[in-house]
Design an enzyme around this catalytic site. Sequence first.
Site, PDB file in Angstrom:
ATOM      1  N   LYS A  78      -0.345   3.143  -9.150  1.00  0.00           N
ATOM      2  CA  LYS A  78       0.463   2.075  -8.580  1.00  0.00           C
ATOM      3  C   LYS A  78       0.820   1.037  -9.641  1.00  0.00           C
ATOM      4  O   LYS A  78       0.003   0.707 -10.519  1.00  0.00           O
ATOM      5  CB  LYS A  78      -0.297   1.380  -7.446  1.00  0.00           C
ATOM      6  N   GLU A 130       8.573   6.549  -8.594  1.00  0.00           N
ATOM      7  CA  GLU A 130       8.631   6.641  -7.138  1.00  0.00           C
ATOM      8  C   GLU A 130       8.942   5.294  -6.487  1.00  0.00           C
ATOM      9  O   GLU A 130       8.348   4.281  -6.829  1.00  0.00           O
ATOM     10  CB  GLU A 130       7.293   7.176  -6.610  1.00  0.00           C
ATOM     11  N   GLU A 166       9.645   8.473   1.692  1.00  0.00           N
ATOM     12  CA  GLU A 166       8.559   8.279   2.661  1.00  0.00           C
ATOM     13  C   GLU A 166       8.909   7.212   3.703  1.00  0.00           C
ATOM     14  O   GLU A 166       8.415   7.264   4.829  1.00  0.00           O
ATOM     15  CB  GLU A 166       7.251   7.924   1.957  1.00  0.00           C
TER      16      GLU A 166
END
Length: 373
Positions: A168, A223, A249
Amino acid sequence: MKITDVKAYILSYDLKEPFQDATYEIAKRTMVLVKIFTDTTLIGIGEACYYGGPASTTKYIIENELKDYIIGEDPLEIGRLWEKMYSGTIKHGRKGVIIAAISGIDIALWDLKGKILGQPIYKLLGGHKSKVKTYASGGFYTSKDPMQFLIQQVKEYINKGFQAIKIKIGRHGLEDDFKRIKGVKETIGNKIELIVDGNNAYKVYEAIKIGRLLDQLNIKWFEEPLPADDLEGMNELRNKIDTPVSAGENNFTRYGHKYLLSKKAVDIIQPDVNWCGGISEARNIAVMASLYNVLCSPHSFSSAISLVSNLHLNCGIENSNIQEFDQQGFNPLRDQLINEKLDLDKNGKISVPKGPGLGITINEDSFKQLLLN
């Protein structure tokens, strides 16, 4: 065979150490488990996403609204039942919690279909492969020393046999992001692939700065760098960096993913069967992505049921080559809820369960304990 009842169960585990991505804190692991009962001994299981709101809302919608659309119906008529639920709720649905709730029911119907036919879901979807490479999904922020703990996590993933890792970024500014990315890359070298996840945190100009660093380090993909609805920004970013850009997502149904593809906003699309409309809709999305020559890499970050559901999709379709595997700390929903083991082979791949339907069984002791929590 007819459907006689639909129930949803909230399972939860309080974390000793909360963790964060760029925009969100997770203090407990929670899931909504769906069971569909029939006039036989067969029961279908699935999972419905609840992110962004209380799990009780998803449970309520399943048991007090969607259930009425499928009671008394033939569980093999999945496509018709999906459209019945979608059309019936369209005035206040189309996205969000309604689609997440439909997702859990759809997965349970596919589990039932496999059990009725005596076949695993991935074979019913196309059976393109029986195992797939995975990447360790973790590298979140915690209250511990940021870099030291991040490097410790990454080394643990490598020791488990993962050959690709996702971390992350985006919570503490660009300088901190550069430090995290470079530190992990120096640790893993070039043999282990690295993915970075911005969790929708950036402005376009910030994402471009990050992307130029990623280009130098040969990062596998970037992402969700931008807000989910900034398709023009995603297209601009794709045109200014070489690193592949992924998202999906936070998008719902084939209609939401259509815009990601038609606007040329992604190189890799990431539907989650617990979120996007179920296995039925995720397959539609994957087929649509193939028309644009775009890879489909299913998202999964919840329980073992989520992982297995997305794994069946992954192995059932042609245009996929890697599966997300949540590795962030201890998670009994992932590690203890089912009786089957989901382990990597020596090449960092995971095999899809071969039993009928999802091919998994609930560990009743764990289910009761997590339900009580």
